[in-house]
Design an enzyme around this catalytic site. Structure first.
Site, PDB file in Angstrom:
ATOM      1  N   HIS A 114      -2.276   4.777  14.722  1.00 32.23           N
ATOM      2  CA  HIS A 114      -3.609   4.812  14.138  1.00 32.23           C
ATOM      3  C   HIS A 114      -3.659   3.851  12.961  1.00 32.23           C
ATOM      4  CE1 HIS A 114      -1.132   7.967  12.267  1.00 32.23           C
ATOM      5  NE2 HIS A 114      -1.797   7.710  11.137  1.00 32.23           N
ATOM      6  N   HIS A 127      -4.748  12.649  14.529  1.00 30.97           N
ATOM      7  CA  HIS A 127      -3.750  11.688  14.990  1.00 30.97           C
ATOM      8  C   HIS A 127      -2.419  12.418  15.029  1.00 30.97           C
ATOM      9  CE1 HIS A 127      -6.646   8.755  12.843  1.00 30.97           C
ATOM     10  NE2 HIS A 127      -6.989   8.871  14.118  1.00 30.97           N
ATOM     11  N   HIS A 167       0.026   2.510  11.667  1.00 30.48           N
ATOM     12  CA  HIS A 167       1.062   3.497  11.399  1.00 30.48           C
ATOM     13  C   HIS A 167       1.305   4.399  12.603  1.00 30.48           C
ATOM     14  CE1 HIS A 167       3.542   6.011   8.939  1.00 30.48           C
ATOM     15  NE2 HIS A 167       2.724   7.034   8.927  1.00 30.48           N
ATOM     16  N   HIS A 206       0.866  -1.177   0.000  1.00 31.20           N
ATOM     17  CA  HIS A 206       0.000   0.000   0.000  1.00 31.20           C
ATOM     18  C   HIS A 206       0.903   1.228   0.000  1.00 31.20           C
ATOM     19  CE1 HIS A 206      -3.870   2.045   1.217  1.00 31.20           C
ATOM     20  NE2 HIS A 206      -2.981   2.978   1.539  1.00 31.20           N
TER      21      HIS A 206
END
Length: 461
Positions: free
Chosen positions: A379, A373, A343, A300
């Site tokens: 998160h 965040h 992450h 990703h």
């Protein structure tokens, strides 16, 4: 005087196009001086006035300024006075005195449109930010809710540039360079110092605002992508000159200066510019024209691949503020967890949702809502998204994300949060629970996820 729909551009052809171009526009042919910027007497008896967005001696490639040719100069007003009543929820300098720090993941539900008459200025409030407009380094993130148009007044932000993201309700934006019609799904950038007014043709409007101090937004470098992709310069639209010459007794200029509001009266509209030229201008962009890039095999991509605009710092590759979007697109990566990965980031991320749903949050993140965040706070996808993704297995095939437009303001600075945002009744105190259900899938005897040299999974138990 209430504007009419015919006053505002209705098609792309009614604007000038290009990002960072030097534009010229005349509402009356021959209004622009020829061969110089400030002749002894300007055509049509106009006044010449320069507006500078950078210091005079900034490098040519960075220098931004425009010349405006107007019926009366903007200096013709009474002295500024503090606006009464004072706006209590705007900040441009963030410190321990007026804001707090909190590393917890925070999410806000959509804010209701107020019942009492509220225009864009009164409906604007700061959520978080860092740095200082006085020191010309930092940012602020605001939100707004409004239900009436600005009346016989214009707003001027002396602190920084506004990037406005309407979430519901169109904005008719009148600027000194001309008029812009901005719908949800579009953004508008109103550079520091320009006077503007906002009308609401659809009634109530709600949205998000990013403000940067001491720099301006620019297109990100494309690097290995090459010459094309992401946001194309040709898709940014700039207004054409139009002007108001009628007398406007009691017209009010509202100036944001150091996060406080001041007002000055004058007897004419500030939108009396008959012609202008330069590269320091308001502009808008339709997010549906963004050309996304994505992985086509495995893994990703980082969200930076979706950057529309960036406000850089002096450190290469580090943004004071990036504006990133998550538009409709195909997901095709093989053997890959396709939603955003879990992450922790040295940058801080404020997210909003214009319409639809967000791929990493199956529940609770609603259009008009927001989340924060902060630096190094973990998160990622909620439990429902994670479980549904892995349950689909490795043979889901290409999948198109439809009917969505989420975005992110990302900064290298650590935001301080305004007390009214932390204490708001719209804070989702159950946000943390979207991850609590994540369970361990650890099985030391199962290497089902390993792959052979051909990229196909090998199952070893």
């Amino acid at each position: 005087m209430a504007p009419k729909s015919s006053d505002f551009p209705s098609a792309d052809s009614d604007y000038q196009s290009g990002f960072g171009n030097h534009f010229s526009s005349e509402a009356i042919a021959g209004a622009l001086p020829q061969g110089q910027n400030s002749p002894l007497v300007c055509p049509l008896g106009l006044y010449a006035e320069q507006i500078s967005g950078t210091s005079f001696t900034a490098p040519r490639k960075l220098n931004q300024r425009s010349w405006l040719y107007r019926i009366k100069p903007s200096v013709t007003h009474e002295p500024f006075k503090p606006r009464a009543p004072k706006h209590e929820k705007l900040l441009s300098e963030f410190s321990q005195v007026n804001s707090a720090i909190n590393p917890t993941q925070i999410r806000w539900k959509p804010v209701d449109i107020p019942d009492e008459p509220t225009d864009f200025v009164d409906g604007l409030y700061s959520v978080c930010g860092a740095g200082s407009s006085f020191l010309r380094h930092g940012f602020a993130i605001h939100m707004y809710t409004a239900n009436i148009s600005m009346e016989n007044s214009a707003f001027c932000n002396a602190d920084g540039d506004f990037l406005i993201v309407p979430q519901t309700g169109r904005l008719w934006v009148t600027t000194e360079c001309g008029k812009l019609q901005v719908s949800p799904g579009e953004i508008v950038i109103l550079p520091q110092g320009f006077r503007f007014t906002i009308d609401l043709p659809d009634g109530p409007s709600r949205g998000y605002v990013a403000e940067v101090f001491g720099t301006h937004f620019q297109l990100p470098d494309l690097g290995p992508i090459g010459a094309n992709g992401l946001a194309s310069p040709k898709d940014f639209f700039v207004p054409t000159a139009s002007f108001e010459q009628e007398s406007r007794p009691g017209y009010t200029i509202i100036q944001k200066f150091g996060g406080e509001l001041f007002t000055a009266r004058q007897d004419f509209s500030p939108f009396n510019v008959v012609a202008w030229h330069g590269n320091y201008v308001p502009y808008k962009y339709d997010l549906s024209k963004f050309c996304p890039y994505n992985t086509v095999l495995v893994d990703h991509g980082d969200p930076s691949i979706n950057t529309v605009l960036t406000a850089p710092t002096d450190k290469p590759g580090v943004a004071l503020l990036d504006f990133v979007i998550f538009p409709p697109r195909w997901l095709v990566a093989e053997h890959t967890f396709r939603p955003p990965y879990y992450h922790r980031n040295c940058m801080s991320e404020f997210m909003g949702l214009i319409h639809g749903g967000y791929e990493a949050k199956a529940d609770g993140f609603l259009p008009g809502g927001a989340s924060l965040h902060s630096c190094m706070t973990p998160h990622g996808p909620d439990t429902k998204t994670y479980e549904a993704t892995i349950a689909g297995g490795d043979n889901v095939g290409p999948h198109r994300i439809r009917d969505t437009m989420a975005f992110m303001f990302e900064s290298c600075l650590m935001p301080r949060i305004c007390p009214w945002a932390l204490e708001s009744s719209y804070v989702d105190h159950d946000y943390y629970q979207c991850w609590i259900g994540l369970k361990s899938h650890f099985n030391p005897n199962n290497t089902r996820n390993s792959h052979n040299n051909n990229g196909h999974p090998e199952i070893q138990e």
